[in-house]
Design a protein around this motif. Structure first.
Motif, PDB file in Angstrom:
ATOM      1  N   ASN A 125     -59.085  67.692  35.906  1.00  0.00           N
ATOM      2  CA  ASN A 125     -60.523  67.943  35.774  1.00  0.00           C
ATOM      3  C   ASN A 125     -61.070  67.478  34.432  1.00  0.00           C
ATOM      4  O   ASN A 125     -62.237  67.095  34.319  1.00  0.00           O
ATOM      5  CB  ASN A 125     -60.811  69.426  35.978  1.00  0.00           C
ATOM      6  CG  ASN A 125     -60.565  69.877  37.403  1.00  0.00           C
ATOM      7  OD1 ASN A 125     -60.582  69.069  38.325  1.00  0.00           O
ATOM      8  ND2 ASN A 125     -60.314  71.172  37.589  1.00  0.00           N
ATOM      9  N   GLU A 126     -60.212  67.519  33.397  1.00  0.00           N
ATOM     10  CA  GLU A 126     -60.642  67.114  32.053  1.00  0.00           C
ATOM     11  C   GLU A 126     -60.357  65.641  31.775  1.00  0.00           C
ATOM     12  O   GLU A 126     -60.557  65.171  30.651  1.00  0.00           O
ATOM     13  CB  GLU A 126     -59.944  67.995  31.006  1.00  0.00           C
ATOM     14  CG  GLU A 126     -60.313  69.463  31.078  1.00  0.00           C
ATOM     15  CD  GLU A 126     -61.787  69.703  30.813  1.00  0.00           C
ATOM     16  OE1 GLU A 126     -62.368  68.967  29.984  1.00  0.00           O
ATOM     17  OE2 GLU A 126     -62.364  70.611  31.447  1.00  0.00           O
ATOM     18  N   GLY A 127     -59.861  64.914  32.774  1.00  0.00           N
ATOM     19  CA  GLY A 127     -59.627  63.489  32.607  1.00  0.00           C
ATOM     20  C   GLY A 127     -58.319  63.135  31.928  1.00  0.00           C
ATOM     21  O   GLY A 127     -58.130  61.983  31.515  1.00  0.00           O
ATOM     22  N   ARG A 128     -57.391  64.100  31.804  1.00  0.00           N
ATOM     23  CA  ARG A 128     -56.108  63.826  31.150  1.00  0.00           C
ATOM     24  C   ARG A 128     -55.063  63.468  32.212  1.00  0.00           C
ATOM     25  O   ARG A 128     -54.110  64.218  32.465  1.00  0.00           O
ATOM     26  CB  ARG A 128     -55.672  65.046  30.335  1.00  0.00           C
ATOM     27  CG  ARG A 128     -56.652  65.412  29.220  1.00  0.00           C
ATOM     28  CD  ARG A 128     -56.094  66.516  28.334  1.00  0.00           C
ATOM     29  NE  ARG A 128     -55.932  67.776  29.031  1.00  0.00           N
ATOM     30  CZ  ARG A 128     -56.827  68.760  29.069  1.00  0.00           C
ATOM     31  NH1 ARG A 128     -57.995  68.614  28.433  1.00  0.00           N
ATOM     32  NH2 ARG A 128     -56.589  69.888  29.712  1.00  0.00           N
ATOM     33  N   LEU A 129     -55.252  62.342  32.853  1.00  0.00           N
ATOM     34  CA  LEU A 129     -54.412  61.975  33.991  1.00  0.00           C
ATOM     35  C   LEU A 129     -52.963  61.739  33.576  1.00  0.00           C
ATOM     36  O   LEU A 129     -52.024  62.175  34.260  1.00  0.00           O
ATOM     37  CB  LEU A 129     -54.982  60.728  34.669  1.00  0.00           C
ATOM     38  CG  LEU A 129     -54.266  60.243  35.927  1.00  0.00           C
ATOM     39  CD1 LEU A 129     -54.219  61.334  36.986  1.00  0.00           C
ATOM     40  CD2 LEU A 129     -54.966  58.999  36.494  1.00  0.00           C
ATOM     41  N   ALA A 130     -52.740  61.036  32.468  1.00  0.00           N
ATOM     42  CA  ALA A 130     -51.371  60.750  32.031  1.00  0.00           C
ATOM     43  C   ALA A 130     -50.606  62.039  31.752  1.00  0.00           C
ATOM     44  O   ALA A 130     -49.437  62.184  32.128  1.00  0.00           O
ATOM     45  CB  ALA A 130     -51.394  59.864  30.785  1.00  0.00           C
ATOM     46  N   GLN A 131     -51.262  63.003  31.108  1.00  0.00           N
ATOM     47  CA  GLN A 131     -50.606  64.277  30.816  1.00  0.00           C
ATOM     48  C   GLN A 131     -50.311  65.036  32.102  1.00  0.00           C
ATOM     49  O   GLN A 131     -49.244  65.656  32.233  1.00  0.00           O
ATOM     50  CB  GLN A 131     -51.499  65.116  29.891  1.00  0.00           C
ATOM     51  CG  GLN A 131     -50.874  66.432  29.449  1.00  0.00           C
ATOM     52  CD  GLN A 131     -51.712  67.125  28.391  1.00  0.00           C
ATOM     53  OE1 GLN A 131     -52.189  66.465  27.475  1.00  0.00           O
ATOM     54  NE2 GLN A 131     -51.879  68.442  28.528  1.00  0.00           N
ATOM     55  N   ALA A 132     -51.237  64.968  33.034  1.00  0.00           N
ATOM     56  CA  ALA A 132     -51.017  65.646  34.321  1.00  0.00           C
ATOM     57  C   ALA A 132     -49.816  65.051  35.049  1.00  0.00           C
ATOM     58  O   ALA A 132     -48.997  65.786  35.625  1.00  0.00           O
ATOM     59  CB  ALA A 132     -52.269  65.540  35.191  1.00  0.00           C
ATOM     60  N   ARG A 133     -49.685  63.741  35.012  1.00  0.00           N
ATOM     61  CA  ARG A 133     -48.559  63.096  35.688  1.00  0.00           C
ATOM     62  C   ARG A 133     -47.235  63.508  35.049  1.00  0.00           C
ATOM     63  O   ARG A 133     -46.235  63.719  35.733  1.00  0.00           O
ATOM     64  CB  ARG A 133     -48.727  61.583  35.656  1.00  0.00           C
ATOM     65  CG  ARG A 133     -49.914  61.084  36.474  1.00  0.00           C
ATOM     66  CD  ARG A 133     -50.136  59.592  36.356  1.00  0.00           C
ATOM     67  NE  ARG A 133     -49.144  58.831  37.091  1.00  0.00           N
ATOM     68  CZ  ARG A 133     -49.201  57.503  37.266  1.00  0.00           C
ATOM     69  NH1 ARG A 133     -50.217  56.826  36.736  1.00  0.00           N
ATOM     70  NH2 ARG A 133     -48.278  56.872  37.954  1.00  0.00           N
ATOM     71  N   ALA A 134     -47.215  63.614  33.731  1.00  0.00           N
ATOM     72  CA  ALA A 134     -45.984  64.018  33.043  1.00  0.00           C
ATOM     73  C   ALA A 134     -45.608  65.451  33.401  1.00  0.00           C
ATOM     74  O   ALA A 134     -44.436  65.757  33.667  1.00  0.00           O
ATOM     75  CB  ALA A 134     -46.172  63.878  31.531  1.00  0.00           C
ATOM     76  N   ARG A 135     -46.585  66.349  33.415  1.00  0.00           N
ATOM     77  CA  ARG A 135     -46.308  67.747  33.796  1.00  0.00           C
ATOM     78  C   ARG A 135     -45.784  67.820  35.238  1.00  0.00           C
ATOM     79  O   ARG A 135     -44.907  68.614  35.556  1.00  0.00           O
ATOM     80  CB  ARG A 135     -47.577  68.581  33.685  1.00  0.00           C
ATOM     81  CG  ARG A 135     -48.072  68.875  32.285  1.00  0.00           C
ATOM     82  CD  ARG A 135     -49.325  69.734  32.420  1.00  0.00           C
ATOM     83  NE  ARG A 135     -50.056  69.918  31.218  1.00  0.00           N
ATOM     84  CZ  ARG A 135     -49.905  70.957  30.366  1.00  0.00           C
ATOM     85  NH1 ARG A 135     -48.995  71.873  30.634  1.00  0.00           N
ATOM     86  NH2 ARG A 135     -50.651  71.050  29.290  1.00  0.00           N
ATOM     87  N   LEU A 136     -46.396  66.982  36.112  1.00  0.00           N
ATOM     88  CA  LEU A 136     -46.020  67.040  37.527  1.00  0.00           C
ATOM     89  C   LEU A 136     -44.564  66.660  37.747  1.00  0.00           C
ATOM     90  O   LEU A 136     -43.887  67.242  38.602  1.00  0.00           O
ATOM     91  CB  LEU A 136     -46.937  66.122  38.339  1.00  0.00           C
ATOM     92  CG  LEU A 136     -46.659  66.071  39.840  1.00  0.00           C
ATOM     93  CD1 LEU A 136     -46.884  67.434  40.478  1.00  0.00           C
ATOM     94  CD2 LEU A 136     -47.545  65.027  40.518  1.00  0.00           C
TER      95      LEU A 136
END
Length: 873
Positions: A128-139
């Motif tokens: 939602n905050e546009g931090r796609l790269a960080q989201a992918r790493a967490r996933l």
């Protein structure tokens, strides 16, 4: 799907009841399936024809359920109030004779894995905050640590949604990985995964697969109401169905969305999106002559929500709504109103494809008002830059059509012709899905408009040979993607053959399952039906692959490839125009044209009015013709031209009339020895007159020197396919069918190969069928085909798709005799008995002349004629 304590049946087999469930905040599968934190009411759907006899238990308390049904689905649903302390729900269905089936699910008021919930929430926040790269790493970490939780599935789908806009292929790969997670196999997990796949496939342009995915999500929302999917999945499904041309089913689902909006509390943002989509669907339906959904009313509902002060105010989305209102006004013949809507749009807020639509509507409206080139030229230049940015063939085709219209207005005829031909070429690029009667709505609008304008210009310039060619190519376009060029290289041909064989193997397995299911107890029959459904889904995907593979090898047709006119033959072409239609006729004396201005063709129930419009302007060439080949495009395909009166007698009594699809055909190979006829009678034993028809046909053909084969057991598909490969003539008399009427078309498209319903078929011994797809896969088709069965030559291509008759022509047959409607068994049986009567040993078979002779004799005797046609390439 949770399946718990299946009880033993007397024969020692365990049967698990098929139950889907919803209402859980999360489902975990780390030990046993557990529904955690029931937020409202637990929902169950029992997928069984005997569901109403099921007994439901919460722990040790029996519940008296209030069942609900869904017309489109098998089974029953119910909702349960679940006390906090409840630990399980169980469903038991007594099959009788000591056999039963059961299902259970563990319930929990506490989430045993709160850390997974927190990790999932953090990933969603990153998105939602546009931090796609960080989201992918967490996933990546969550996928390894908690594949058994639906919280993990939800987080992965959020990442896929974030990827879909810019990296749809990466999103697809992630979804494939998600499909392997245990938690994705829960009912809610499957539904959410299907919904996400629909979005990604749409972004990739794989519309058929997108519709299949949204179909699965829509089924879930019917069984189990879900606030997130209940509106979105059916809405997107309906929008895709319109795009693919399934108008009847699209109307059904659009009305379903309307019901949800009227009866359920919906977030304003979601309601605005739904009303916008309903407006667009309404526009497409209205363009196709359907008025079940008012696009203007839907767009005004959206506008009230999105404008400043509305409950979902969003300046960025208002422009799309006003574009829809502008198109509705232009379609209604009010260009001033369309321009008024467009002038209220802030172009800087539009997406490129929206800007393209707005500019094209503005140019059309100004041309309608009589604007000159100086007025529209600057907007055309802007349109060109936007079309380049959008970059699709449809965008470039739209630009070409509008450039052609402007060139017409300025009198630059050569430029107009060049632009329209460019638009036709682009239409050919995007029409691969426009087969079996179903195709993208953009292609369906672009191609006809370009051809109609081109014909208007060519006829006005007296360039009649070019006009005749363009009109005939227009007819060929719908089927051309299915016809393989003779020059296809051996490797590609072998690839298609392997795909066809794989299709046959899956079909044989599905048929074997249906045969095996007869007489089975209910518990075994249900299991077999589930397996057969999986086979049918695999079959649909296999047919789609095969259809698209054929389309990739199709080449664009040219005038010189069209079937040549025989000496003494009259070619009669009927083609719609924007306002009216055009007639073109060619015989040994040359080409004549006649333009009819007006609203279009009158209904076929008014033969005298039709004859006045269609035949009288061409009286001279028609009166001297002894053979007529009709090429009808658009609504004209429904007209029985051969029955129209001319000088007091029907046209078919004056000339042998056939109907052409304008496809090049292979050169016929001379038979080795006497020609062979395959005569196939009713395999169900329910048509008493068929045996007389087959016997008479066999006797007449044998007297003419033909070799005949009449299978004693006409039930084996493999045997029939083998016999067809060696037959010059195929005569079928028996049951056939096609999903032609609106009530026959199921609510769950798309169907195999893009067909609007299950493909038309000839019935062999049940459940075996010879259907359209199997015919298209023939390496060699008989030269002559007679199909004496119901609706073997259906004309409603939008609802029924490609007919059996057209399938044989595509496969290589030269002439096919068929009926466009349900047949009178007695009439077609008598016709079939007399069709080969008097055939001489040295006489080439000509179904066109043979049908004319029989109909002329029956008319003279006052006997009913039926409604048979001969289709030719």
């Amino acid at each position: 799907m949770a399946s718990g304590d299946a009880r033993s049946t007397p024969d020692g087999e365990a049967e698990a009841l098929v139950v889907e469930y919803g209402g859980c905040d999360v489902v975990t599968l780390d030990e046993v399936p557990t529904c955690v934190l029931v937020t409202e009411r637990l929902q169950l759907w029992i997928e069984d024809p005997e569901a109403e006899h099921a007994v439901v238990w919460l722990d040790d308390q029996r519940i008296e359920p209030e069942w609900y049904r869904r017309d489109e689905l098998l089974g029953l649903g119910l909702e349960l109030e679940v006390p906090v302390q409840a630990s399980s729900v169980r469903v038991v269905l007594d099959r009788g004779h000591g056999a039963s089936a059961s299902w259970s699910l563990r319930l929990s008021a506490e989430d045993p894995h709160p850390a997974v919930r927190r990790a999932s929430a953090a990933i969603v926040e990153d998105i939602n905050e546009g931090r796609l790269a960080q989201a992918r790493a967490r996933l990546e970490s969550l996928l390894r640590e908690a594949p058994w939780s639906t919280d993990t599935v939800y987080a992965a789908l959020a990442v896929a949604h974030g990827l879909a806009a810019e990296e749809p292929e990466h999103a697809r790969l992630l979804l494939d990985e998600v499909a392997g997670l245990p938690a994705s196999r829960t009912p809610y997990g499957r539904a959410q995964l299907a919904n996400s796949r629909g979005q990604v496939y749409w972004k990739l342009g794989r519309l058929d697969e997108a519709a299949i995915a949204y179909r699965e999500a829509a089924r879930y929302t019917l069984r189990l109401r879900d606030d997130e999917l209940e509106l979105n999945a059916p809405m997107m499904y309906a929008e895709l169905l319109v795009e693919l041309g399934y108008l009847g089913a699209a109307t059904h689902w659009a009305q379903h969305v309307r019901t949800v909006l009227d009866e359920r509390p919906v977030a304003p943002e979601d309601a605005a999106s739904a009303w916008r989509t309903l407006g667009w669907i309404g526009l497409q339906l209205h363009a196709a002559g359907r008025d079940e959904l008012d696009p203007k009313a839907a767009y005004h509902e959206a506008l009230a929500l999105l404008e400043p002060g509305g409950a979902a105010a969003s300046p960025e989305k208002v422009g799309g709504v006003r574009i829809g209102l502008a198109r509705a006004a232009l379609d209604a013949g009010r260009p001033h109103e369309a321009l008024a809507q467009l002038q209220q749009i802030d172009e800087a807020r539009l997406q490129p494809y929206e800007h393209l639509q707005a500019l094209s509507l503005e140019i059309r409206a100004r041309l309608r008002q009589g604007a000159d080139e100086a007025t529209v030229a600057p907007r055309i230049e802007v349109l060109e830059s936007i079309a380049e940015k959008v970059g699709t063939p449809a965008a470039r085709g739209l630009l070409a059509v509008l450039r052609g219209r402007v060139a017409e207005r300025t009198g630059d005829v050569e430029a107009a012709i060049a632009h329209y031909r460019r638009a036709e070429a682009l239409y050919d690029e995007i029409s691969q899905l426009a087969i079996f009667g179903a195709g993208r709505s953009t292609a369906g609008a672009l191609g006809p408009e370009a051809t109609q304008r081109l014909l208007d210009v060519l006829v006005a310039q007296k360039r009649l040979p070019e006009a005749l060619c363009s009109a005939r190519l227009s007819r060929a376009r719908a089927l051309r993607p299915l016809v393989l060029p003779a020059s296809l290289d051996p490797v590609a041909r072998e690839e298609l053959r392997e795909r066809a064989h794989a299709h046959l193997r899956i079909e044989a397995q599905a048929n074997a399952m249906e045969i095996a299911g007869r007489g089975l107890p209910g518990r075994e029959l249900q299991r077999l039906r589930r397996d057969a459904e999986a086979q049918r889904q695999a079959l649909q995907l296999r047919v789609n692959e095969l259809t698209l593979a054929r389309g990739r090898h199709a080449a664009r047709l040219h005038c010189e490839e069209l079937p040549a006119r025989a000496p003494g033959e009259l070619l009669l072409v009927i083609h719609p125009l924007e306002h009216g239609f055009i007639l073109l006729a060619e015989d040994d004396h040359g080409i004549v044209a006649h333009r009819v201005r007006g609203p279009g063709l009158p209904p076929s129930s008014e033969p005298r009015q039709l004859a006045r419009l269609l035949l009288e302007p061409l009286r001279e060439p028609l009166m001297r013709a002894r053979r007529i080949r009709v090429t009808a495009i658009g609504d004209a395909v429904h007209l029985d031209v051969h029955t129209l009166p001319l000088d007091g007698a029907s046209l078919q009594t004056r000339a042998a009339v056939s109907y052409a699809v304008e496809l090049p055909g292979p050169e016929p190979l001379p038979p080795e020895g006497p020609p062979t006829a395959l005569l196939l009678g009713d395999a169900t034993g329910s048509l008493w007159a068929v045996s007389s028809e087959i016997q008479a046909a066999e006797q007449h053909l044998r007297r003419a020197g033909w070799s005949t084969r009449v299978p004693a057991d006409p039930g084996s598909l493999l045997q029939v396919l083998g016999d067809l490969a060696h037959a010059e003539l195929f005569h079928y008399a028996g049951h056939a069918d096609a999903a032609v009427h609106e009530d026959d078309v199921r609510s769950w498209p798309p169907y195999a190969g893009g067909a609007p319903g299950w493909p038309s078929y000839l019935q062999l011994r049940p459940p075996a069928r010879l259907d359209v797809q199997r015919i298209l896969e023939l390496d060699r088709a008989p030269r002559w085909v007679v199909l004496n069965g119901c609706r073997t030559g259906v004309l409603d291509v939008q609802n029924a798709g490609i007919s059996l008759a057209l399938a044989f022509l595509v496969a290589g047959s030269e002439q096919v005799l068929a009926s466009p409607e349900a047949s009178d068994d007695l009439v077609v049986g008598e016709l079939g008995q007399r069709l080969y009567e008097g055939l001489e040993s040295d006489e080439p078979l000509d179904l066109v002349e043979r049908l004319q002779r029989v109909l002329r004799e029956r008319a003279a005797a006052g006997e009913p004629l039926g409604r048979m046609r001969v289709w030719v390439r």
